[in-house]
Design an enzyme around this catalytic site. Sequence first.
Site, short mmCIF file in Angstrom:
data_model
loop_
_atom_site.label_atom_id
_atom_site.label_comp_id
_atom_site.label_asym_id
_atom_site.label_seq_id
_atom_site.Cartn_x
_atom_site.Cartn_y
_atom_site.Cartn_z
N SER A 148 0.87 -1.18 0.00
CA SER A 148 0.00 0.00 0.00
C SER A 148 0.90 1.22 0.00
O SER A 148 2.05 1.15 0.45
CB SER A 148 -0.85 0.02 1.27
OG SER A 148 -1.50 1.28 1.42
N TYR A 163 -1.55 -1.07 10.43
CA TYR A 163 -1.63 -1.26 8.97
C TYR A 163 -0.39 -0.69 8.29
O TYR A 163 0.22 -1.34 7.44
CB TYR A 163 -2.90 -0.57 8.46
CG TYR A 163 -3.18 -0.74 6.98
CD1 TYR A 163 -3.83 -1.88 6.49
CD2 TYR A 163 -2.83 0.26 6.06
CE1 TYR A 163 -4.11 -2.01 5.14
CE2 TYR A 163 -3.10 0.12 4.70
CZ TYR A 163 -3.75 -1.02 4.26
OH TYR A 163 -4.02 -1.16 2.91
N LYS A 167 2.29 -2.89 6.15
CA LYS A 167 2.51 -2.66 4.72
C LYS A 167 3.97 -2.28 4.42
O LYS A 167 4.51 -2.67 3.38
CB LYS A 167 1.54 -1.60 4.20
CG LYS A 167 0.07 -2.04 4.22
CD LYS A 167 -0.16 -3.30 3.39
CE LYS A 167 -1.64 -3.65 3.24
NZ LYS A 167 -1.86 -4.83 2.40
N1 LIG Z 1 -8.93 -0.40 -1.03
C1 LIG Z 1 -7.89 0.38 -0.87
O1 LIG Z 1 -7.99 1.61 -0.89
C2 LIG Z 1 -6.53 -0.20 -0.68
C3 LIG Z 1 -5.43 0.66 -0.76
C4 LIG Z 1 -4.16 0.13 -0.61
C5 LIG Z 1 -3.99 -1.22 -0.38
N2 LIG Z 1 -5.09 -2.02 -0.30
C6 LIG Z 1 -4.84 -3.44 -0.05
O2 LIG Z 1 -5.40 -4.22 -1.09
C7 LIG Z 1 -5.74 -5.52 -0.59
C8 LIG Z 1 -7.17 -5.86 -0.99
O3 LIG Z 1 -8.02 -4.89 -0.44
P1 LIG Z 1 -9.54 -4.69 -0.89
O4 LIG Z 1 -9.78 -3.23 -0.87
O5 LIG Z 1 -9.84 -5.46 -2.12
O6 LIG Z 1 -10.27 -5.34 0.39
P2 LIG Z 1 -11.60 -6.24 0.52
O7 LIG Z 1 -12.01 -6.16 1.94
O8 LIG Z 1 -12.58 -5.88 -0.56
O9 LIG Z 1 -11.04 -7.72 0.23
C9 LIG Z 1 -10.23 -8.41 1.13
C10 LIG Z 1 -10.52 -9.89 0.98
O10 LIG Z 1 -9.63 -10.62 1.82
C11 LIG Z 1 -10.36 -11.70 2.39
N3 LIG Z 1 -9.73 -12.15 3.64
C12 LIG Z 1 -9.79 -11.57 4.86
N4 LIG Z 1 -9.11 -12.31 5.76
C13 LIG Z 1 -8.61 -13.37 5.10
C14 LIG Z 1 -7.83 -14.50 5.49
N5 LIG Z 1 -7.42 -14.66 6.77
N6 LIG Z 1 -7.49 -15.41 4.55
C15 LIG Z 1 -7.90 -15.26 3.26
N7 LIG Z 1 -8.64 -14.22 2.84
C16 LIG Z 1 -8.99 -13.29 3.74
C17 LIG Z 1 -11.74 -11.13 2.64
O11 LIG Z 1 -12.71 -12.17 2.80
C18 LIG Z 1 -11.95 -10.28 1.40
O12 LIG Z 1 -12.59 -11.00 0.36
C19 LIG Z 1 -5.49 -5.47 0.92
O13 LIG Z 1 -4.23 -6.02 1.21
C20 LIG Z 1 -5.50 -3.97 1.21
O14 LIG Z 1 -4.75 -3.65 2.35
C21 LIG Z 1 -6.35 -1.56 -0.45
#
Ligand SMILES: NC(=O)c1ccc[n+]([C@@H]2O[C@H](COP(=O)([O-])OP(=O)(O)OC[C@H]3O[C@@H](n4cnc5c(N)ncnc54)[C@H](O)[C@@H]3O)[C@@H](O)[C@H]2O)c1
Length: 258
Positions: A148, A163, A167
Amino acid sequence: MGIIEKMRLDGKVAYVTGGAGGIGKSIATALAEAGAKVAIVDLEGGKAQEVADEIAQATGSQTLAVQTDVTDADSVNQMIETIVQAFGRIDIAFNNAGITMNIPAEEMSPEDWHKVIDLDLNGVFLTSQAAGRVMLEQGNGSIINTASMSGSIVNVPQPQASYNAAKAGVKHLSKSLAVEWADRGVRVNTISPGYIGTDLIFEAEELQPLIKKWEEITPQGRLGKPEELQGIALYLASDASSFATGADFIIDGGYTAI
Ligand SMILES: NC(=O)c1ccc[n+]([C@@H]2O[C@H](COP(=O)([O-])OP(=O)(O)OC[C@H]3O[C@@H](n4cnc5c(N)ncnc54)[C@H](O)[C@@H]3O)[C@@H](O)[C@H]2O)c1
């Protein structure tokens, strides 16, 4: 081979953890569109199956749903075995499952601290290690970990120390693995998104007042969309990025430039 052809993934096998979530589903769709067989790996087995079926129907690629807890080493090893049994190999490992918690540092319980670190950092290690073992044996593979921009900067105004620390850890862990495995055909890189409009953002009630603020301080004046990460995902998954390893790719609408 031309560059467009190099970005095709025909005959390759990929998995995406957190594949039922916003970013994971979008990336899994891109990999399948490019011709890869894709396993949707998620804690939510039912949702993973729905996403796998949807992607198979939309792209014609073979898909598989694997219910997995990436914080549990046995569950991760089982997941890798299931994919290898079904598809024969693993070429692309997308370790993407993650959560965030906004809690002031002085109030954070040890349990909450561990919850974030266990998933966002330890889960990435366990999955990278298990996929890495298969890839080292094969003599090739591409591991892409979702970090991230929070691994490079401290977000404001929400408090999210666990977090941010996790990251930053994902970025340096990935560089470390990249160096260890560079001469054995396995590449490891990170994608670092800025604010992306997914369930992670929209379902967290406490974040709603913040969205406007984030839009204001992002030079492009908006949140990104999950599909805006598909290009970098395909680049890193494919042979187009054969000289890229140990690198972090920030996709954030200019946020970290200011
Ligand atoms: N959305 C943003 O703005 C953003 C920005 C930077 C980084 N990220 C990173 O991107 C990645 C995906 O984020 P997203 O926005 O799609 O989130 P999201 O919540 O839509 O999806 C996360 C998924 O991970 C699954 N999950 C949770 N715990 C788990 C486990 N123990 N084992 C397996 N699966 C598990 C959940 O069921 C969910 O389907 C994350 O690592 C997040 O930190 C997101």
